[in-house]
Each structure stands twice: as structure tokens, then as C-alpha cells.
Design an enzyme around this catalytic site. Structure first.
Site, mmCIF file in Angstrom:
data_model
loop_
_atom_site.group_PDB
_atom_site.id
_atom_site.type_symbol
_atom_site.label_atom_id
_atom_site.label_comp_id
_atom_site.label_asym_id
_atom_site.label_seq_id
_atom_site.Cartn_x
_atom_site.Cartn_y
_atom_site.Cartn_z
ATOM 1 C CG HIS A 64 -2.164 -0.782 0.974
ATOM 2 N ND1 HIS A 64 -3.053 -0.586 -0.159
ATOM 3 C CD2 HIS A 64 -2.470 -1.980 1.735
ATOM 4 C CE1 HIS A 64 -4.152 -1.369 -0.032
ATOM 5 N NE2 HIS A 64 -3.938 -2.330 0.953
ATOM 6 C CG ASP A 68 -2.921 5.092 -2.502
ATOM 7 O OD1 ASP A 68 -2.069 4.193 -3.225
ATOM 8 O OD2 ASP A 68 -3.765 4.808 -1.713
#
Length: 380
Positions: free
Chosen positions: A131, A161
Site C-alpha cells: 500500500h 496513491d
């Protein structure tokens, strides 16, 4: 339809985080984004109902079980009509589904094939899960966030992200579309968050090379080391930010604070200056300091919460926030003088708007029936 990407058709395969953010950016700019959704929701991280999934705004949806025997034909039929494709699967998944670049370029050689991953399409870590926090950690970026003597602080998931992920993919797809218009040939855009995060830190590569940056966290100008580039608590428990880097702005800061200069770049006196600034800002409320600094060039701003930012006079004047489906959210950006971006519709439920999208993409009734027979779901 308006926006600089009006007329561009983008096929987005359902995923999480950066890929749908890239799709949102393209849709905001006028692209017709059609999402191939799973028929039912699955565990894709943070649970979000569609009505408030802001990154789905402006899009339409069809549903398709990509693991079914007939799904490949239906997906490839959509690929033929698209200008760009974006996907956020792990490397190799699209190939196993029969929808990798090799297969789709045979059907549509002009297609721009955008791929969003954390580690990239190859390399030792390519098949591993991760992540944002992991990608920016390996990029060397996470190490820089935090105060002296304390652990690194994750900057939400904004750097990997979104800034180094979805925005990088959107930029790459837009670049590749321009090139495809000239050459008539598509190509793969390999956007990796670990590289995007690193790219966002390009300026610091120069600082490191010239020894103008210390890798000791919290000791530099931009990482809370400098007292005149920091946040301070006010009397009411709120915070303000100052960023008076330039000499003239620093002088104005001191004038507004009614303080004497201890030597802006005298690092030996930075700890003393930190304490002085902290004590001074604690003497007034945040609102009182806003009045003191009103109209000044001291590089001052109150630290606002998400909700407070929506009500700020500057943001209101600029119409920086809009409401879609009763959800207040950032307006499309950047702004264009002739072909402005816009949010054309609320986030779709699974399959919502798919029928009109298929018709707009040039499928006739018989062809739509054929797609449905292969498992494609589409609603009005």
C-alpha cells in the site's frame, strides 16, 4: 460535453485508490469514462458505498465477471471502441484474463494501455502486495516526513496513491493519447507509485547532491527544522502555518509578530527561535492572528480542517468546492479558459448508465444484446 478531453473514450477496470483517481481526473476533463465493474462488491480495502465514492464521479458503469468463460469477448468488444484503458491489477492478472497488451493491441492498435501498480510491472517486488505507506517508504520519501527525534509520519495516502500514483497515470495517459494521435499507435503506460513518489521528491535530489539537505529528519528548512517554516499552536488550541523563506517575507513576519531578528539562517539559534515563535503564537487565538496577518506577505495561513476549508472566503470566492449527490467535494482542477472541466454526473451504481454509454460508443441494439448474452450488465 466540454473539457479538453471531450470525445476521448476511456475504459476503466474496477480497482481501488490511484487507478479510479486517474479515471476521475480524465472524466473531470471531459473524457467519457466507462467502468467495467464486478457484478457485486468485494473486499477492495476501505469500504465505500457508491453514492459517496467521489473518485467514481462523472463515470458510467457496466458489470462483467471477468473470470467467466465469455467475459473476454465482451471486454474486447469494448476495447475496440476505446481510446485508452486503465487498470490497477497486480502484474500478470490482465494477461491471465486474456486482456493483456498483447491481446488488446491486436484488436485496437491505437489503444493507450494505462497500468497502475505500486512496484511497477517488473522487478523483484512486482508481484508482491503493498500500500501507499510501503511504496513511499521504499522510495525514500516517508523517511523525510516527521519531526526531529521522532518516527516518520505517513502523510495520509496522498503521496503514493494520488500524487505519485493516480495523477502520474492520468498524466501518462494524456501524454500517450497525444502521441497516438500523431503516430496512430498505442502503447503501454507503466505507472508505479514507488517511482511516482520518488519523482515528487526530484528537487531534493539536487539538494542532497550539493549537501544542502540533511537526511536527519526535522533539521532542514522545509521539514519543520526551520522555525520560520512550521506550524504553531494558538491560544484556542488551533494552529497556524508560516512559510517565510525569503528574506523580505521573513522581515514582514517579524514585524507582524513584533519580534527582533535572531538571524534567520543562524541554525544555532533555531531552537531559541522555535520557542520564541511558539510562545508568541500562543498569545492570541487563530482568528486574532488571521486579523493580524490580513493583507500581508508574511506567508501565513490558518491550518484549517477539511470542513473549515470549504467555508473559507477565498475558497468560496473561487468556487473551489462543489456539491454532487449531497457530498461536498473538490471541484475539477486545473481550470481551462475555453474548455472547462466539469462533473457531469454523480458516481454510478454498478451497471448504472451502461446502456446509454454503449449506445454512445456506437453499439447497436443487436450488438448490445450480444454483449449481454456474454454476461455484460448494463442499466439505463
Amino acid at each position: 460535453m466540454s473539457g479538453p478531453l471531450s470525445g476521448v473514450r476511456v475504459l476503466e477496470f474496477e480497482s481501488i485508490g490511484p487507478a479510479p483517481f486517474a479515471g476521475m481526473l480524465l472524466a473531470d476533463m471531459g473524457a467519457d469514462v466507462l467502468v467495467i465493474d464486478r457484478p457485486a462488491g468485494t473486499d477492495l480495502g476501505l469500504k465505500r458505498e457508491r453514492w459517496y465514492d467521489v473518485m467514481m464521479r462523472g463515470k458510467r458503469s457496466v458489470t462483467l465477471d471477468l473470470k467467466s468463460a465469455t467475459s473476454k469477448e465482451a471486454a474486447l468488444a469494448l476495447v475496440v471502441k476505446a481510446d485508452a484503458l486503465i487498470e490497477g491489477m497486480r502484474p500478470g492478472v490482465m494477461e491471465r484474463l486474456g486482456l493483456g497488451p498483447g491481446e488488446v493491441f491486436q484488436k485496437n492498435p491505437r489503444l493507450v494501455y494505462g497500468r497502475m501498480t505500486g512496484w511497477g510491472q517488473d522487478g523483484p517486488l512486482a508481484p508482491r502486495a503493498g500500500h501507499d505507506i510501503n511504496y513511499i517508504a521504499l522510495a525514500g520519501v516517508l523517511h523525510a516526513f516527521g519531526r526531529k527525534g521522532e518516527a516518520p509520519v505517513p502523510p495520509l495516502n496522498l503521496v503514493g496513491d494520488f500524487g505519485g500514483g493516480g495523477m502520474l497515470l492520468g498524466f501518462g495517459v494524456a501524454c500517450a493519447l497525444i502521441e497516438a494521435a500523431r503516430s496512430g499507435r498505442g502503447q503501454v503506460v507503466d505507472a508505479a507509485m514507488v517511482e511516482g513518489a520518488s519523482l515528487l521528491g526530484a528537487m531534493f535530489a539536487g539538494f542532497l547532491a550539493t549537501r544542502n539537505w540533511s537526511e536527519k529528519r526535522g533539521t532542514n528548512i522545509l521539514d519543520t527544522g526551520a522555525p520560520w517554516y512550521n506550524v504553531y499552536q494558538t491560544r484556542d488550541g488551533k494552529y497556524v502555518s508560516i512559510g517565510a523563506i525569503e528574506t523580505r517575507f521573513y522581515a514582514e513576519l517579524l514585524q507582524k509578530l513584533e519580534l527582533k531578528d535572531l538571524g534567520q539562517h543562524n541554525r544555532k539559534r533555531w531552537p531559541e527561535m522555535h520557542k520564541l515563535f511558539a510562545r508568541t503564537f500562543k498569545s492570541k487565538t487563530r482568528e486574532q492572528w488571521c486579523k493580524v496577518f490580513a493583507g500581508s506577505d508574511a506567508c501565513f495561513a490558518p491550518v484549517l480542517s477539511w470542513s473549515e476549508a470549504r467555508r473559507d472566503a477565498h475558497n468560496v470566492a473561487r468556487k473551489s468546492f462543489i456539491e454532487v449527490a449531497k457530498v461536498t467535494q473538490p471541484a475539477p482542477a486545473p481550470r481551462f479558459s475555453r474548455t472547462p472541466g466539469a462533473v457531469r454526473r454523480a458516481p454510478p451504481e454498478r451497471g448504472e448508465g451502461g446502456m446509454s454509454a454503449l449506445q454512445d460508443w456506437g453499439f447497436n441494439r443487436s450488438e448490445i444484446d450480444g454483449l449481454r448474452s456474454r454476461g455484460l450488465g448494463a442499466k439505463e
